[in-house]
Enzyme design. Structure first.
Site, PDB file in Angstrom:
ATOM      1  N   CYS A 277       0.876  -1.169   0.000  1.00 50.04           N
ATOM      2  CA  CYS A 277       0.000   0.000   0.000  1.00 50.04           C
ATOM      3  C   CYS A 277       0.911   1.215   0.000  1.00 50.04           C
ATOM      4  O   CYS A 277       1.790   1.348   0.872  1.00 50.04           O
ATOM      5  CB  CYS A 277      -0.857  -0.030   1.269  1.00 50.04           C
ATOM      6  SG  CYS A 277      -1.799   1.479   1.553  1.00 50.04           S
TER       7      CYS A 277
ATOM      8  N   CYS B  48      -0.784   3.758  -6.331  1.00 45.36           N
ATOM      9  CA  CYS B  48      -1.762   3.205  -5.404  1.00 45.36           C
ATOM     10  C   CYS B  48      -1.994   1.795  -5.916  1.00 45.36           C
ATOM     11  O   CYS B  48      -2.254   1.604  -7.119  1.00 45.36           O
ATOM     12  CB  CYS B  48      -3.057   4.007  -5.431  1.00 45.36           C
ATOM     13  SG  CYS B  48      -4.393   3.227  -4.499  1.00 45.36           S
TER      14      CYS B  48
END
Ligand code: DGL
Length: 269
Positions: free
Chosen positions: A74, A186
């Site tokens: 992440c 992302c």
């Protein structure tokens, strides 16, 4: 550490599955334990303190499960919490974030101008520029926060009018017109890679975290002589709040029935 211990990998939701899949493809013998913190998704609009708190609890869970390596799949957690958890757990386990491997990749490709899209927290942290500036370079980065994309993907809006309208709103203007590449900063974004590519009128290379991260894992485990030789057990998937979309995307990636377990984290005030 032993070769047959699992690898822990986590994200706020489905996004890190893109990284887990790339690792599984390169290293099919490795057993992965995946955590999607769906209860706290999106991380991208949370404070650093909150993301650090969630990350710490997930690292503690992985340590109880006796992992040999932890991957923060992440960008937001890598930007806001990787240094924090490394400072707490450096004696126990190696923790690798997704950002450095991508910066290394874009430097190796000698681009002149590259766009970066990510969550509000990732872009505001300026982490890509900061890591890039650790090495002499002439690369220009153009960064844009695209905060609606991760929740949209997490909700399963990946091929509909909502997705189309949001992508055009963010990406069809002149900002990235002269970029040779766009970093999908992302881990949720590669799930809609084709849709993102279709917004651009000019050819643009999309660079995501998955392959650079998987290559970094191979390199690390090889150097430490920790590559698994045979598969010990099936991959395990945990979410902090059940969502149908998580199960659907995980099945899509792994092309077989997977069992999703629930992991309860403590509330952070
Ligand atoms: N997939 C995550 C990232 O790479 C974040 C999405 C979110 O939770 O906001 O940044």
């Amino acid at each position: 550490m032993r070769k047959d211990q699992p690898i822990g990998i986590f994200d706020s939701g489905v996004g890190g599955l893109t990284v887990a899949k790339a690792i599984s493809d390169l290293l099919p013998h490795e057993q992965l334990l995946y955590v999607g913190d769906t209860q706290h998704m999106p991380y991208g609009d949370k404070s650093a303190e909150h993301v650090q708190g969630y990350t710490k609890q997930i690292v503690e869970f992985f340590l109880q499960q006796n992992v040999k390596l932890i991957i923060i799949a992440c960008n937001t957690a890598s930007a806001l919490a990787a240094s924090y958890v490394r400072s707490l757990f450096w004696k126990d386990v190696e923790i690798i974030g997704v950002i450095r491997p991508v910066v290394k990749t874009i430097l190796e490709r000698h681009y002149k101008k590259v766009g970066v899209i990510g969550t509000k927290a990732t872009i505001e942290s300026n982490i890509y520029q900061r890591i890039l500036d650790e090495t002499p370079h002439t690369l220009e980065l153009i960064q844009l926060a695209t905060p609606l994309l991760a929740p949209m993907i997490e909700n399963g809006n990946i091929d509909d009018e909502i997705a189309h309208a949001i992508l055009h709103q963010y990406l069809s203007g002149p900002l990235f017109a002269s970029c040779e590449a766009l970093v999908l900063a992302c881990t949720h974004y590669p799930i809609i890679k084709d849709k993102i590519a279709s917004v651009f009128a000019h050819p643009i290379q999309l660079v995501d975290n998955a392959t650079p991260m998987a290559e970094t894992v191979v390199q690390y485990l090889t150097e430490k002589d920790l590559l698994a030789e045979t598969r010990r057990a099936a991959n395990e998937f945990y979410v902090t709040a059940y969502t149908e979309n998580f199960e659907r995307i995980a099945r899509l990636f792994y092309r077989k029935d997977i069992v999703v377990n629930e992991l309860k984290l403590q509330e952070i005030i």
